[in-house]
Design a protein around this motif. Structure first.
Motif, mmCIF file in Angstrom:
data_model
loop_
_atom_site.group_PDB
_atom_site.id
_atom_site.type_symbol
_atom_site.label_atom_id
_atom_site.label_comp_id
_atom_site.label_asym_id
_atom_site.label_seq_id
_atom_site.Cartn_x
_atom_site.Cartn_y
_atom_site.Cartn_z
ATOM 1 N N GLU A 1 4.368 -12.663 -9.634
ATOM 2 C CA GLU A 1 4.600 -13.715 -8.367
ATOM 3 C C GLU A 1 3.523 -13.603 -7.448
ATOM 4 O O GLU A 1 3.659 -14.246 -6.182
ATOM 5 C CB GLU A 1 5.859 -13.350 -7.852
ATOM 6 C CG GLU A 1 7.293 -13.473 -8.706
ATOM 7 C CD GLU A 1 8.417 -13.512 -8.097
ATOM 8 O OE1 GLU A 1 8.456 -13.389 -6.907
ATOM 9 O OE2 GLU A 1 9.557 -13.457 -8.798
ATOM 10 N N GLY A 2 2.462 -12.928 -7.593
ATOM 11 C CA GLY A 2 1.271 -12.781 -6.771
ATOM 12 C C GLY A 2 1.166 -11.766 -5.744
ATOM 13 O O GLY A 2 0.376 -11.601 -4.957
ATOM 14 N N TRP A 3 2.188 -10.808 -5.799
ATOM 15 C CA TRP A 3 1.963 -9.505 -5.009
ATOM 16 C C TRP A 3 0.951 -8.792 -5.355
ATOM 17 O O TRP A 3 0.843 -8.623 -6.519
ATOM 18 C CB TRP A 3 3.362 -8.803 -5.072
ATOM 19 C CG TRP A 3 4.640 -9.403 -4.250
ATOM 20 C CD1 TRP A 3 5.047 -10.673 -4.406
ATOM 21 C CD2 TRP A 3 5.758 -8.568 -3.734
ATOM 22 N NE1 TRP A 3 6.267 -10.950 -3.759
ATOM 23 C CE2 TRP A 3 6.507 -9.632 -3.117
ATOM 24 C CE3 TRP A 3 5.645 -7.311 -3.333
ATOM 25 C CZ2 TRP A 3 7.704 -9.322 -2.642
ATOM 26 C CZ3 TRP A 3 6.843 -7.001 -2.524
ATOM 27 C CH2 TRP A 3 7.826 -7.733 -2.242
ATOM 28 N N THR A 4 0.490 -8.064 -4.549
ATOM 29 C CA THR A 4 -0.802 -7.018 -5.058
ATOM 30 C C THR A 4 -0.265 -5.903 -4.444
ATOM 31 O O THR A 4 0.031 -5.520 -3.390
ATOM 32 C CB THR A 4 -2.103 -7.376 -4.054
ATOM 33 O OG1 THR A 4 -2.599 -8.858 -4.606
ATOM 34 C CG2 THR A 4 -3.123 -6.260 -4.318
ATOM 35 N N PHE A 5 -0.322 -4.779 -5.425
ATOM 36 C CA PHE A 5 -0.127 -3.404 -5.134
ATOM 37 C C PHE A 5 -1.176 -2.419 -5.409
ATOM 38 O O PHE A 5 -1.996 -2.626 -6.076
ATOM 39 C CB PHE A 5 1.205 -2.911 -6.325
ATOM 40 C CG PHE A 5 2.318 -3.706 -6.017
ATOM 41 C CD1 PHE A 5 3.364 -3.072 -5.655
ATOM 42 C CD2 PHE A 5 2.554 -4.876 -6.819
ATOM 43 C CE1 PHE A 5 4.549 -3.549 -5.378
ATOM 44 C CE2 PHE A 5 4.145 -5.632 -6.565
ATOM 45 C CZ PHE A 5 4.918 -4.893 -5.933
ATOM 46 N N THR A 6 -1.183 -1.726 -4.443
ATOM 47 C CA THR A 6 -2.239 -0.606 -4.439
ATOM 48 C C THR A 6 -1.501 0.752 -4.282
ATOM 49 O O THR A 6 -0.789 1.024 -3.644
ATOM 50 C CB THR A 6 -3.405 -0.664 -3.331
ATOM 51 O OG1 THR A 6 -2.590 -0.477 -2.134
ATOM 52 C CG2 THR A 6 -3.691 -2.091 -3.268
ATOM 53 N N TYR A 7 -2.059 1.715 -4.913
ATOM 54 C CA TYR A 7 -1.600 3.090 -4.971
ATOM 55 C C TYR A 7 -2.711 4.174 -4.495
ATOM 56 O O TYR A 7 -3.782 4.293 -5.323
ATOM 57 C CB TYR A 7 -0.993 3.799 -6.260
ATOM 58 C CG TYR A 7 -0.219 4.709 -6.292
ATOM 59 C CD1 TYR A 7 0.829 5.090 -6.079
ATOM 60 C CD2 TYR A 7 -0.953 6.041 -6.843
ATOM 61 C CE1 TYR A 7 1.397 6.404 -6.161
ATOM 62 C CE2 TYR A 7 -0.572 7.204 -7.140
ATOM 63 C CZ TYR A 7 0.817 7.336 -6.323
ATOM 64 O OH TYR A 7 1.252 8.733 -6.578
ATOM 65 N N ILE A 8 -2.512 4.956 -3.708
ATOM 66 C CA ILE A 8 -3.513 5.745 -3.052
ATOM 67 C C ILE A 8 -3.043 7.330 -3.052
ATOM 68 O O ILE A 8 -1.937 7.470 -2.194
ATOM 69 C CB ILE A 8 -3.804 5.485 -1.617
ATOM 70 C CG1 ILE A 8 -4.425 4.020 -1.530
ATOM 71 C CG2 ILE A 8 -4.919 6.538 -1.104
ATOM 72 C CD1 ILE A 8 -4.546 3.602 -0.197
ATOM 73 N N THR B 1 0.718 -1.114 0.006
ATOM 74 C CA THR B 1 0.111 -0.114 0.216
ATOM 75 C C THR B 1 0.836 1.208 0.069
ATOM 76 O O THR B 1 1.501 1.553 0.960
ATOM 77 C CB THR B 1 -0.852 0.097 1.095
ATOM 78 O OG1 THR B 1 -1.752 -1.141 1.265
ATOM 79 C CG2 THR B 1 -2.000 1.293 1.047
ATOM 80 N N VAL B 2 0.778 2.180 -1.294
ATOM 81 C CA VAL B 2 1.453 3.365 -1.163
ATOM 82 C C VAL B 2 0.685 4.573 -0.964
ATOM 83 O O VAL B 2 -0.450 4.547 -1.790
ATOM 84 C CB VAL B 2 2.171 3.248 -2.401
ATOM 85 C CG1 VAL B 2 3.196 4.739 -2.573
ATOM 86 C CG2 VAL B 2 3.184 2.280 -2.578
ATOM 87 N N ILE B 3 0.712 5.347 -0.309
ATOM 88 C CA ILE B 3 0.033 6.689 0.190
ATOM 89 C C ILE B 3 0.851 7.751 0.152
ATOM 90 O O ILE B 3 1.778 7.989 0.845
ATOM 91 C CB ILE B 3 -0.690 6.548 1.587
ATOM 92 C CG1 ILE B 3 -1.480 5.125 1.714
ATOM 93 C CG2 ILE B 3 -1.616 7.524 1.740
ATOM 94 C CD1 ILE B 3 -1.913 5.083 3.082
ATOM 95 N N THR B 4 0.453 8.539 -0.910
ATOM 96 C CA THR B 4 0.855 10.130 -1.002
ATOM 97 C C THR B 4 0.134 10.880 -1.345
ATOM 98 O O THR B 4 -0.871 10.664 -1.959
ATOM 99 C CB THR B 4 1.970 9.639 -1.913
ATOM 100 O OG1 THR B 4 2.909 10.925 -2.495
ATOM 101 C CG2 THR B 4 1.676 9.182 -3.365
#
Length: 217
Positions: free
Chosen positions: A142-149, A114-117
């Motif tokens: 490889e199955g990582w889930t990325f989210t950008y807020i 989770t990236v929050i900026t």
């Protein structure tokens, strides 16, 4: 390989512009930690871990509070842990934290990033946008889930330039920030529920979640 651990990696902007929503960001972060604790109780078969870092700019731009720490050992983030100042070394923070976590992973782990900026990258010196995109796309497979807020930007365009598909825009106000954290907590709970179900079904789950923020009926 069966899932055993969920690693929650949270990378939070601590640049000076975050001061306008500082209290909401701090409160929201601790609410997220509480959501992870509840997830551990609801799904004891999945071990919840936290890696938490805040970032700004300069020589000491990155402050890592927790690194693959069992959620039961995590305490609330304090004002001493989270200090807003400086610029936004977003690429450096992402590159450093994701690379470090990659080295600690096992095939039985699933990662939620989770990236929050509240602003654009403007001061990284070690990592570039294309390098971040390459790393993200590698780990998504490889199955990582990325989210950008993000706030004050074209969130989908910025996230897309880094290979991230799950996005959420928020208004940089007290109300908008509180609403954003609530939305993320609900999404995180659904994510945990789904992984628990897939684990029960014996699924290897090597596919990234691409509908993380979609509200289910």
């Amino acid at each position: 390989m069966d899932i055993k651990r969920i690693i929650n990696l949270i990378i939070l902007d601590a640049s000076g512009s975050m001061e306008s929503i500082y209290n909401q960001a701090l409160t929201g972060t601790n609410e997220t930690i509480q959501t992870i604790r509840i997830g551990q109780k609801d799904h004891p078969e999945l071990q919840q871990y936290l890696t938490f870092a805040s970032f700004n700019s300069g020589n000491d731009y990155l402050k890592v509070k927790y690194s693959v720490t069992p959620i039961d050992e995590v305490k609330e983030i304090t004002k001493e842990d989270y200090v807003a100042c400086g610029c936004t070394a977003l690429y450096d923070a992402m590159g450093e934290m994701i690379s470090e976590l990659k080295r600690k992973m096992t095939p039985e782990d699933r990662v939620l990033v989770t990236v929050i900026t509240d602003g654009y990258e403007n001061s990284s010196i070690h990592w570039s946008g294309p390098q971040i995109k390459s790393l993200v796309e590698e780990l998504r497979h490889e199955g990582w889930t990325f989210t950008y807020i993000g706030a004050n930007q074209d969130v989908e365009a910025v996230a897309g330039s880094m290979g991230i598909r799950n996005t959420l825009a928020f208004e940089e106000t007290e109300e908008g920030t509180a609403k954003m954290y609530k939305r993320d907590s609900l999404s995180r709970k659904r994510f945990m529920d789904k992984l628990s179900h897939l684990k029960m079904m014996g699924c290897k789950c090597l596919v990234e979640e691409e509908d993380y923020f979609e509200e289910k009926k």
